[in-house]
Design an enzyme around this catalytic site. Structure first.
Site, mmCIF file in Angstrom:
data_model
loop_
_atom_site.group_PDB
_atom_site.id
_atom_site.type_symbol
_atom_site.label_atom_id
_atom_site.label_comp_id
_atom_site.label_asym_id
_atom_site.label_seq_id
_atom_site.Cartn_x
_atom_site.Cartn_y
_atom_site.Cartn_z
ATOM 1 N N GLU A 394 0.877 -1.167 0.000
ATOM 2 C CA GLU A 394 0.000 0.000 0.000
ATOM 3 C C GLU A 394 0.915 1.217 0.000
ATOM 4 O O GLU A 394 0.964 1.985 0.961
ATOM 5 C CB GLU A 394 -0.928 -0.005 1.213
ATOM 6 C CG GLU A 394 -2.215 0.783 0.977
ATOM 7 C CD GLU A 394 -2.060 2.273 1.179
ATOM 8 O OE1 GLU A 394 -1.273 2.894 0.436
ATOM 9 O OE2 GLU A 394 -2.730 2.815 2.072
ATOM 10 N N GLU A 403 4.418 7.213 -4.609
ATOM 11 C CA GLU A 403 5.244 6.751 -3.495
ATOM 12 C C GLU A 403 6.201 5.640 -3.910
ATOM 13 O O GLU A 403 6.674 4.874 -3.070
ATOM 14 C CB GLU A 403 4.358 6.275 -2.339
ATOM 15 C CG GLU A 403 3.626 7.410 -1.645
ATOM 16 C CD GLU A 403 2.906 6.957 -0.392
ATOM 17 O OE1 GLU A 403 3.096 5.806 0.034
ATOM 18 O OE2 GLU A 403 2.153 7.764 0.172
#
Length: 601
Positions: A394, A403
């Site tokens: 995640e 990210e």
């Protein structure tokens, strides 16, 4: 046969020699013969107080005072017995009577002052000590206590005068010298540094002098000297919580966050109720673990989707690899679902330490291993005993890939997973919409503000998308959302174009930005949306402001392109495109698609 006077002298000899039983017996015999003998009543009362019977002492001494109330020591010792019995409010009146009965003595007025001070009556304390000073103007200890009382009464000038007189009379009274320096510093004059330097020269082992001078240097901005002073103070007094706190604050201001955290903890170890240290430590720790971790953990839709997908995928004894441990929630879900072992990696040292503690707190330390490494630093045979059956990650932001998801997953698929391993999440569908948002467009890019040219600041503005809530952002949609791309997240995109779409303009206006979001497909059945009407709340939406605005009218078509550049997705308006391809079935492979969103987002 001995007289009463002779018997009393013998009893007092026993008393002063510590033969209390013999003294008590003789006092009793005297009182049997002369029940109202005041000195005997007084001495027996003192003995009773010494033996731990203050109430009996009070009764005996009051009996003596009733017989002869002119003896000052009777009243003084009655005050001592009252204090031992915890009857503090009665003490000052008794001591005042003793002081008035005796010849003028400074010590009796000082005792009265201390009694008032113990009861919190600062004004009466000051009056008593001022009377004592009239009788003994060179008593440095009385001056010192008077100074403390003046401070409590909010009269720092009088306090400084009294401390200075005490220090001049008795230079060995270091507490008054320290206090005088503190008050000089409070008034902003230069005497404080001079007094403290002299004090350190006279008493180099006095930790408080080093501490106070370091605090003065800190106020003057002489940070290196201040730090040296606080370190010296701690060498002399390691339990100085204020010095640990001051050093921690110096570290924080110099951006030495690790040492700052350690020193705040030392301060709290010495003084657990140190509120300032507690708050500053929490502030620094919050900087080590960004606040979005907490909103992410509070996103019940996100948590539930991952839980369902992980529990569907895990088989008894399988090996799970997670990228991005965070607090350890997804790793714990995998372990609870029956995974034989879970390996999870976290780049942040504070988060990795927290996750290890969380795993241990929940009883899974034997099956969950937290690696403080990047995922591309993990090695099969060293960190993992063999390749993993399932990958969970995640590491997604509001713009999906910001990210580092793509390179991390590509490496894991190639080096750390078994062929055909399950990847969670499996895919994503991206949607975009052109919007008019004049309130934020004024600083995207930055030009003029309040009539002043601030364009020089533009070079420092992050040109990437911002994570904003379209629910809260004042804006107007100029078209219906369109699907711009679909990704197989087990085979994430390489840098370059990843999707195109064409917006059918439905309202007149100026396009300031393109907002986009995604439907996250945990597997082929479980999907959550990060759109403004979606279930997930912590991701928000990505808003990409355009370099140049575009004026549009209904019926216009506005082509847009999404590219994967420098680790994130970027949307731009392009030249007109050929007609889009038709709709097709959902797939988990990269495919450039266009389309309309009916009610999603």
């Amino acid at each position: 046969m001995a007289t009463v006077e002779e018997a009393l002298l013998l009893a007092v000899d026993h008393h002063t020699a510590g033969r209390l039983a013999e003294a008590e017996t003789l006092y009793g015999r005297i009182l049997d013969a002369v029940p109202d003998q005041p000195d005997t009543l007084h001495f027996l009362g003192v003995l009773s107080a010494q033996c731990g019977y203050p109430n009996r002492a009070i009764a005996l001494i009051r009996h003596a005072i009733a017989v002869n109330g002119t003896v000052p020591d009777y009243h003084t010792n009655l005050a001592n017995a009252l204090r031992a019995a915890g009857r503090l409010t009665e003490v000052p009146a008794v001591l005042r009577r003793a002081a008035l009965l005796a010849p003028p003595e400074a010590r009796r007025w000082s005792h009265l002052g201390m009694a008032h001070r113990q009861n919190g009556d600062a004004a009466a304390t000051r009056r008593a000590f001022e009377t004592a000073l009239l009788l003994a103007p060179t008593d440095a200890q009385v001056l010192h206590t008077l100074a403390l009382t003046c401070e409590a009464l909010g009269d720092p000038r009088a306090a400084l005068a009294a401390h200075s007189r005490a220090a001049a009379i008795s230079p060995s009274l270091l507490s008054s010298r320290l206090a005088a320096a503190t008050l000089h510093a409070r008034f902003g004059d230069g005497a404080a540094d001079r007094i403290l330097s002299a004090l350190i020269a006279d008493a180099p082992d006095l930790a408080a002098a080093h501490h106070n001078r370091a605090a003065l240097l800190q106020e003057q901005g002489r940070m290196a000297e201040a730090a040296a002073g606080f370190r010296t103070a701690l060498t002399l007094e390691p339990a100085d919580a204020d010095a640990w706190y001051a050093l921690a604050t110096l570290d924080k201001e110099a951006q030495r966050l690790g040492p700052a955290v350690a020193r705040y903890r030392r301060a709290l170890a010495v003084r657990p109720d140190f509120e300032e240290a507690h708050l500053d430590l929490r502030f620094l720790q919050s900087r080590e673990i960004p606040s979005w971790h907490f909103t992410m953990l509070a996103d019940s839709a996100r948590n539930e989707a991952y839980r369902r997908a992980i529990e569907k995928a895990v088989t008894p004894g399988c090996r799970v690899l997670e990228i991005g441990t965070g607090a350890g929630l997804l790793a714990l879900i995998a372990a609870r679902a029956g995974a034989g072992e879970v390996h999870t990696c976290e780049l942040s040292a504070p988060l990795a330490a927290v996750a290890r503690g969380v795993v241990a707190d929940n009883g899974y330390a034997n099956r969950v291993t937290v690696h403080h490494k990047r995922s591309n630093e993990l090695r099969v045979g060293a960190d993992l005993p063999d390749r993993a059956d399932i990958l969970v990650s995640e590491i997604l932001d509001s713009g999906l890939l910001g990210e580092g998801h793509a390179p991390s997953v590509r490496h894991a698929v190639a080096e750390l997973l078994k062929p055909g391993a399950t990847v969670i999440p499996a895919a994503a569908t991206l949607w975009a919409v052109p919007i008019e948002a004049p309130s934020l467009a004024a600083t995207h890019p930055i030009r003029s503000v309040c009539g002043f040219d601030l364009s020089r600041l533009e070079a420092y503005r992050n040109p990437a998308y911002s994570a904003l809530s379209l629910t809260d952002l004042p804006h107007r949609r100029l078209a219906e959302p369109a699907m711009v791309a679909r990704f197989d997240l087990a085979n994430p995109p390489l840098p370059g174009p990843v999707g195109d779409c064409t917006f059918a303009i439905a309202a007149p206006g100026t396009v300031h930005a393109v907002a986009f979001w995604y439907d996250l497909h945990l597997d082929a059945e479980i999907t959550v949306s990060t759109g403004p009407k979606g279930e997930c709340r912590h991701w928000l939406q990505a808003v990409q402001f355009l370099d140049r605005t575009v004026d549009v009218t209904p019926g216009d078509t506005l082509p847009a392109r999404m590219r994967y550049v420098a680790g994130r997705l970027v949307v731009s308006i392009t030249s007109p495109l050929p007609p889009p391809a038709g709709e097709g079935d959902f797939q988990l492979t990269p495919r450039l698609r266009t389309g309309r969103l009916s009610d999603s987002g």
